[in-house]
Design an enzyme around this catalytic site. Structure first.
Site, PDB file in Angstrom:
ATOM      1  N   ASN A  83      34.693  36.847  45.819  1.00  0.00           N
ATOM      2  CA  ASN A  83      35.540  37.927  46.497  1.00  0.00           C
ATOM      3  C   ASN A  83      36.720  38.231  45.513  1.00  0.00           C
ATOM      4  O   ASN A  83      37.240  37.376  44.683  1.00  0.00           O
ATOM      5  CB  ASN A  83      35.934  37.609  47.672  1.00  0.00           C
ATOM      6  CG  ASN A  83      34.464  37.341  48.705  1.00  0.00           C
ATOM      7  OD1 ASN A  83      33.555  38.027  48.394  1.00  0.00           O
ATOM      8  ND2 ASN A  83      34.913  36.621  49.586  1.00  0.00           N
ATOM      9  N   HIS A 137      34.654  36.697  39.962  1.00  0.00           N
ATOM     10  CA  HIS A 137      34.827  38.205  39.529  1.00  0.00           C
ATOM     11  C   HIS A 137      36.006  38.909  39.668  1.00  0.00           C
ATOM     12  O   HIS A 137      36.328  40.141  39.622  1.00  0.00           O
ATOM     13  CB  HIS A 137      33.858  38.994  40.672  1.00  0.00           C
ATOM     14  CG  HIS A 137      32.459  38.371  40.688  1.00  0.00           C
ATOM     15  ND1 HIS A 137      31.346  38.708  41.694  1.00  0.00           N
ATOM     16  CD2 HIS A 137      31.833  37.858  39.670  1.00  0.00           C
ATOM     17  CE1 HIS A 137      30.427  38.320  41.615  1.00  0.00           C
ATOM     18  NE2 HIS A 137      30.397  37.676  40.177  1.00  0.00           N
ATOM     19  N   CYS A 192      45.579  44.257  24.713  1.00  0.00           N
ATOM     20  CA  CYS A 192      46.051  42.903  24.134  1.00  0.00           C
ATOM     21  C   CYS A 192      45.999  41.950  25.099  1.00  0.00           C
ATOM     22  O   CYS A 192      46.689  40.787  25.216  1.00  0.00           O
ATOM     23  CB  CYS A 192      47.600  43.341  24.076  1.00  0.00           C
ATOM     24  SG  CYS A 192      48.532  43.510  25.569  1.00  0.00           S
ATOM     25  N   CYS A 199      50.661  49.163  29.871  1.00  0.00           N
ATOM     26  CA  CYS A 199      50.926  47.954  29.268  1.00  0.00           C
ATOM     27  C   CYS A 199      52.141  47.634  28.763  1.00  0.00           C
ATOM     28  O   CYS A 199      52.549  48.553  27.629  1.00  0.00           O
ATOM     29  CB  CYS A 199      49.690  47.285  28.400  1.00  0.00           C
ATOM     30  SG  CYS A 199      49.934  45.847  27.686  1.00  0.00           S
ATOM     31  N   ALA A 236      30.420  33.431  59.583  1.00  0.00           N
ATOM     32  CA  ALA A 236      31.144  32.278  59.013  1.00  0.00           C
ATOM     33  C   ALA A 236      32.351  31.711  59.743  1.00  0.00           C
ATOM     34  O   ALA A 236      32.450  30.677  59.686  1.00  0.00           O
ATOM     35  CB  ALA A 236      31.504  32.854  57.377  1.00  0.00           C
TER      36      ALA A 236
END
Ligand code: BV8
Ligand code: ZN
Length: 258
Positions: free
Chosen positions: A110, A127, A138, A157, A241
């Site tokens: 996730n 991931h 860079c 950046c 879950a």
């Protein structure tokens, strides 16, 4: 096995209460109860993540702002939800294993950061994460936490001026090497391996299940649906879950202080 209880939740709960080295692989199903869509099967809704023009280096180079906006839309959804009982149970399991000298290695596919928001530490994000951005030129990285306002253009950046991209792993891209190495090591070394909320169709992540099986770990899945691995597992627990994990960690509850 003689003496083992028939009910899979009781059996796996017993294994969990005595194991010292536990590895858990989670997928989108663990975040489903927080309201985030899964990728495949019932309730899937990450429309587009399969679209190479939206989730690929070439797609990003061709149109950085479009790819950035699509991922910012996902980040906005993540900012609106909170961890659920499954995330909390896994964070609690990590604390309880640590308290008895054991170790939980939490490996996730996730990219939503919900395990960390529930208190889990040392999460291996195979991931990557929507909550970070990085530079392809860079390699500089910046945090993009849920408190960072959503932007429509890929930020430049600070190191080289190139547009930053989401720090997620797209199809055809290598997973972060050190993270994958740590995940492989824990799958090979664990006594108990839980595969939770994943369809187990994306590799090399799903290959960790094979590795755990080959290494002789008791391997268990928690999923409302069967997967290709179901016939090979020590236990396959059908259900959500959140409910299942909360019941599984019950036997690990520390003794009440006298
Ligand atoms: C790589 C981030 C090499 C992106 C994602 C042919 C055969 C085998 C492999 C391949 C192949 N062709 C290509 C490959 C490799 C490919 C791959 O595996 N493809 C598959 C689809 C065939 N893999 C890659 O490309 C990987 N990279 O191999 O690189 C390389 C090496 C060196 C140098 C260069 C290259 C990269 C894979 C990562 C891709 N990125 N996401 C983004 O989001 O922008 S993948 C995506 O799928 C997500 O990360 C997701 O986590 C992942 C796995 O999905 P799941 O988490 O399992 O989610 P899913 O919806 O499928 O299932 C949810 C499950 O939950 C269901 O089972 C459901 O029943 C259950 N559930 C529902 N509700 C609940 C629940 N469970 C419990 N409780 C509930 N309440
Ligand atoms: Zn840069």
């Amino acid at each position: 096995m003689p003496g083992e209880r028939n009910d899979p939740i009781q059996r796996v709960g017993d294994w969990l209460s005595t194991a010292r080295r536990v590895a858990v692989l989670t997928g989108a199903g663990v975040s489903a109860e927080s309201g985030l869509p899964t990728f495949r099967g019932a309730g899937s809704g990450w429309a587009g993540f399969n679209d190479a023009s939206l989730a690929s280096p070439d797609g990003f180079t061709a149109n950085p702002d479009r790819v950035w906006q699509w991922h910012e839309g996902l980040r906005a959804r993540v900012a609106e939800v909170t961890p659920n009982a499954a995330h909390r149970a896994l964070a609690e399991l990590g604390r309880r294993l640590g308290a008895r000298g054991g170790r939980l290695t939490l490996i996730t596919q996730n990219i939503d950061g919900l395990h960390q928001r529930a208190g889990s530490e040392g999460v291996l994000e195979l991931h990557g994460s929507l909550l970070r951005a990085r530079c392809m030129a860079c390699r500089q990285r910046i945090a993009m936490g849920i408190d960072v306002p959503i932007t429509r253009t890929a930020p430049a950046c600070g190191g080289c001026g190139q547009p930053l991209r989401p720090d997620v792993v797209w199809f055809g891209e290598a997973l972060p090497a050190e993270t994958l190495d740590q995940a492989v090591e824990s799958a090979a070394d664990c006594e108990l391996f839980l595969s939770v909320g994943t369809s187990a169709v994306v590799y090399p992540a799903a290959g960790l299940i094979d590795l755990a099986l080959r290494s002789g770990a008791r391997t268990v899945e928690i999923n409302p649906q069967p997967t290709a691995y179901t016939p090979r597992l020590a236990a396959s627990i059908r259900g959500p879950a959140g409910d299942i994990l909360a019941r599984l960690i019950e036997p690990c509850r520390p003794p009440h202080p006298a």
